[in-house]
Design a protein around this motif. Structure first.
Motif, mmCIF file in Angstrom:
data_model
loop_
_atom_site.group_PDB
_atom_site.id
_atom_site.type_symbol
_atom_site.label_atom_id
_atom_site.label_comp_id
_atom_site.label_asym_id
_atom_site.label_seq_id
_atom_site.Cartn_x
_atom_site.Cartn_y
_atom_site.Cartn_z
ATOM 1 N N VAL A 127 0.849 -1.187 0.000
ATOM 2 C CA VAL A 127 0.000 0.000 0.000
ATOM 3 C C VAL A 127 0.888 1.243 0.000
ATOM 4 N N GLY A 128 0.471 2.263 -0.749
ATOM 5 C CA GLY A 128 1.217 3.514 -0.810
ATOM 6 C C GLY A 128 0.856 4.429 0.349
ATOM 7 N N LEU A 129 1.862 5.060 0.926
ATOM 8 C CA LEU A 129 1.670 6.016 2.016
ATOM 9 C C LEU A 129 2.083 7.390 1.536
ATOM 10 N N ASP A 130 1.622 8.412 2.236
ATOM 11 C CA ASP A 130 2.012 9.775 1.875
ATOM 12 C C ASP A 130 3.504 9.950 2.116
ATOM 13 N N GLY A 131 4.168 10.590 1.164
ATOM 14 C CA GLY A 131 5.605 10.811 1.273
ATOM 15 C C GLY A 131 5.942 12.280 1.390
ATOM 16 N N ASN A 132 7.092 12.645 0.844
ATOM 17 C CA ASN A 132 7.536 14.029 0.851
ATOM 18 C C ASN A 132 8.019 14.394 -0.539
ATOM 19 N N ASP A 133 8.731 15.518 -0.625
ATOM 20 C CA ASP A 133 9.189 15.983 -1.936
ATOM 21 C C ASP A 133 10.197 15.032 -2.567
ATOM 22 N N ASN A 134 10.858 14.212 -1.752
ATOM 23 C CA ASN A 134 11.877 13.306 -2.287
ATOM 24 C C ASN A 134 11.288 12.021 -2.858
ATOM 25 N N GLY A 135 10.059 11.709 -2.523
ATOM 26 C CA GLY A 135 9.436 10.495 -3.030
ATOM 27 C C GLY A 135 8.264 10.094 -2.159
ATOM 28 N N ALA A 136 7.665 8.962 -2.498
ATOM 29 C CA ALA A 136 6.505 8.450 -1.758
ATOM 30 C C ALA A 136 6.888 7.165 -1.046
ATOM 31 N N LYS A 137 6.302 6.969 0.113
ATOM 32 C CA LYS A 137 6.567 5.755 0.882
ATOM 33 C C LYS A 137 5.603 4.651 0.463
ATOM 34 N N THR A 138 6.129 3.443 0.400
ATOM 35 C CA THR A 138 5.316 2.262 0.137
ATOM 36 C C THR A 138 5.536 1.267 1.266
ATOM 37 N N LEU A 139 4.445 0.809 1.879
ATOM 38 C CA LEU A 139 4.524 -0.202 2.925
ATOM 39 C C LEU A 139 4.405 -1.581 2.286
ATOM 40 N N ALA A 191 7.725 -6.306 7.892
ATOM 41 C CA ALA A 191 7.166 -5.082 7.303
ATOM 42 C C ALA A 191 8.294 -4.091 7.047
ATOM 43 N N THR A 192 8.312 -3.524 5.859
ATOM 44 C CA THR A 192 9.334 -2.537 5.496
ATOM 45 C C THR A 192 8.670 -1.364 4.778
ATOM 46 N N GLU A 193 9.248 -0.177 4.976
ATOM 47 C CA GLU A 193 8.806 1.024 4.259
ATOM 48 C C GLU A 193 9.876 1.395 3.242
ATOM 49 N N VAL A 194 9.482 1.513 2.010
ATOM 50 C CA VAL A 194 10.408 1.815 0.922
ATOM 51 C C VAL A 194 10.040 3.171 0.333
ATOM 52 N N VAL A 195 11.038 4.025 0.169
ATOM 53 C CA VAL A 195 10.813 5.323 -0.476
ATOM 54 C C VAL A 195 11.060 5.151 -1.976
ATOM 55 N N GLU A 196 10.034 5.399 -2.761
ATOM 56 C CA GLU A 196 10.112 5.222 -4.213
ATOM 57 C C GLU A 196 10.046 6.569 -4.916
ATOM 58 N N GLN A 197 10.776 6.672 -6.005
ATOM 59 C CA GLN A 197 10.820 7.914 -6.768
ATOM 60 C C GLN A 197 9.493 8.139 -7.489
ATOM 61 N N LEU A 198 8.983 9.358 -7.393
ATOM 62 C CA LEU A 198 7.718 9.686 -8.049
ATOM 63 C C LEU A 198 7.944 10.024 -9.515
ATOM 64 N N PHE A 228 2.318 14.304 -9.602
ATOM 65 C CA PHE A 228 3.296 13.282 -9.267
ATOM 66 C C PHE A 228 2.571 11.961 -9.041
ATOM 67 N N TRP A 229 3.101 10.880 -9.671
ATOM 68 C CA TRP A 229 2.436 9.583 -9.701
ATOM 69 C C TRP A 229 3.375 8.491 -9.203
ATOM 70 N N LEU A 230 2.773 7.413 -8.697
ATOM 71 C CA LEU A 230 3.517 6.235 -8.295
ATOM 72 C C LEU A 230 2.699 4.997 -8.661
ATOM 73 N N ASN A 231 3.289 4.130 -9.491
ATOM 74 C CA ASN A 231 2.619 2.902 -9.935
ATOM 75 C C ASN A 231 1.250 3.194 -10.560
ATOM 76 N N GLY A 232 1.189 4.265 -11.356
ATOM 77 C CA GLY A 232 -0.055 4.609 -12.036
ATOM 78 C C GLY A 232 -1.097 5.264 -11.165
ATOM 79 N N GLU A 233 -0.738 5.640 -9.938
ATOM 80 C CA GLU A 233 -1.691 6.260 -9.014
ATOM 81 C C GLU A 233 -1.236 7.681 -8.690
ATOM 82 N N LEU A 234 -2.167 8.634 -8.746
ATOM 83 C CA LEU A 234 -1.847 10.021 -8.436
ATOM 84 C C LEU A 234 -1.525 10.144 -6.950
#
Length: 464
Positions: free
Chosen positions: A156-168, A180-187, A245-251
């Motif tokens: 599931v995608g979590l709210d991130g910051n200007d550097n990217g979005a967090k994914t749980l 469980a890990t949180e990964v910061v992915e590039q938007l 800004f999008w991540l995995n096809g999601e705004l």
């Protein structure tokens, strides 16, 4: 004579003639010089070729060839055996759902088809995995399960910051437990272009054009010093260019309004955001002039003027008296903005003005905001405020017959009509920045040409 007998006779005759010619050629060769041997050798091979043609049989007709049909029975696999093998194999399913308002963990897992007590307990107790409960409504959540509902992984995608979005990411570990890990992915940054026509109000037009609310707010801020949004009319239109800004096809989020043009009452206003570096930037017209004015046209984003700067009958005393400001009708609680940079000189009750804020600017300028219902946090004497900052909220305190804002523009403490004051813009871009600015402006101008092809076509037809 039959056709076959004719061919046999022709072959025999040709063979006799060929033998006679060969005998004559040999006799002649004996009495000839060596220089004449080569031509007779060529003649010899030519005669042999004629003889070969004469005796070659004709190819059989394909229609007369024998045809043989072969039938072979193929062994097909048993359908029952295939079904049995599938039943014995463990099946896996991937499902995606949108998080809804009021969702609990149990209701969410039920919709996802997860029937796994260990997974549910892990999501409740693990400090990292528990953030799945904090994901906002509208976010997509995906899971992979077995046919029995056992959880393999959750994403599931979590709210991130200007550097990217967090994914749980929750997945099974080697011990058949969970981690469980949180990964910061590039938007992924996208540039979007939209158009809208005014039929009733700006926000109705932006909703119809599928423009996000944060971008609609930025449209107001972009043009607030050049367009009076209280006087929009049918037929006005706007074009905007903004970033998402999008991540995995999601705004994930909207970004900045990069450029816009707004036609109001036949007059076209254009603006483009220019990054001046070091975190500084602003909106400029296409010729490089700053759109930031010294004072806003109105301290309220949307309202109407209920009383102007003129003589009028006072609503309470009933006597003719000069109205030393402009009244803006608005509902209670409407945010009031400082019309320019300055320092708060007064914040509190003041007689018939009720709750009032006075902001001191430069060169003897000051502005006053009266009848407030309450003050914004931090609005007190000596506080520095910037243009557009909220300093209070519309109310009906003091001598007031209804909620509105009384706004005064003063020069050396003398009220003046703000519509008669010549307001300067901020400084234009420096010469060394104009080259880079023109590249940005040209790109946005091209985008606007793409957004209004029907208007350009009409103009071209009129010019012919």
């Amino acid at each position: 004579m039959r056709l076959s007998d004719k061919f046999r006779h022709l072959a025999a005759t040709t063979q006799v003639k060929a033998q006679s010619l060969i005998a004559i050629s040999i006799a002649n060769l004996r009495g000839m010089r060596a220089s004449r041997v080569i031509p007779f050798t060529g003649l010899f091979f030519a005669v042999c070729a004629v003889g070969a043609v004469g005796v070659a049989p004709l190819a059989p007709d394909a229609a007369n060839l024998p045809v043989k049909t072969i039938s072979q029975e193929l062994q097909m696999p048993s359908l029952d055996e295939q079904i049995s093998k599938i039943i014995l194999q463990q099946q896996h399913y991937v499902k995606e759902e949108k998080i809804q308002r009021g969702d609990s963990l149990a209701s969410l897992l039920q919709r996802l088809g997860v029937d796994d007590v260990n997974a549910a307990n892990f999501l409740k107790t693990d400090p990292v995995a528990r953030s799945v409960l904090q994901a906002r409504a509208g976010k997509s959540i995906r899971v992979k399960t077995t046919d029995e509902g056992t959880l393999e992984w959750l994403r599931v995608g979590l709210d991130g910051n200007d550097n990217g979005a967090k994914t749980l990411l929750v997945s099974r570990n080697e011990q058949n437990g969970f981690k469980a890990t949180e990964v910061v992915e590039q938007l992924e940054r996208r540039i979007e272009m939209r158009s809208g026509d005014i039929q009733s109000s700006l926000f109705v037009a932006t909703d119809k054009a599928l423009i996000p609310a944060p971008i609609a707010d930025q449209i107001v801020k972009m043009f607030e010093t050049s367009i009076d949004f209280r006087r929009l009319q049918r037929g006005d239109y706007f074009n905007v260019v903004y970033e998402t800004f999008w991540l995995n096809g999601e705004l994930v989020k909207t970004g900045r309004l990069l450029s816009g043009e707004f036609k109001n009452s036949g007059k076209l206003a254009q603006a483009v955001w220019f990054d001046e570096g070091a975190g500084e930037g602003g909106y400029y017209s296409f010729d490089g002039k700053s759109l930031k004015k010294a004072f806003l046209k109105s301290p309220l984003e949307f309202s109407r003027v209920s009383s102007g700067f003129s003589m009028r009958v006072h609503p309470i005393s009933g006597k003719w008296k000069r109205h030393t400001g402009i009244d803006f009708a608005a509902v209670s609680g409407t945010p009031i903005r400082a019309s320019a940079d300055g320092t708060i000189e007064h914040a509190g009750p003041q007689g018939g003005y009720g709750n009032m804020v006075i902001v001191k600017h430069w060169n003897g300028y000051s502005t006053a905001y009266a009848h407030m219902s309450r003050f914004a946090p931090g609005s007190r004497k000596g506080t520095r405020v910037s243009q557009g900052q909220v300093i209070g909220y519309v109310g009906s305190t003091g001598w007031s017959t209804g909620p509105h804002l009384h706004y005064e523009f003063r020069v050396n403490n003398e009220p003046r009509d703000p519509n008669t004051i010549s307001v300067q813009s901020a400084a234009a871009l420096a010469a060394h920045e104009l080259t880079r600015f023109r590249v940005v402006a040209a790109d946005m101008g091209h985008r606007f040409d793409l957004l209004r092809p029907e208007r350009n076509s009409a103009a071209l037809m009129a010019a012919r």
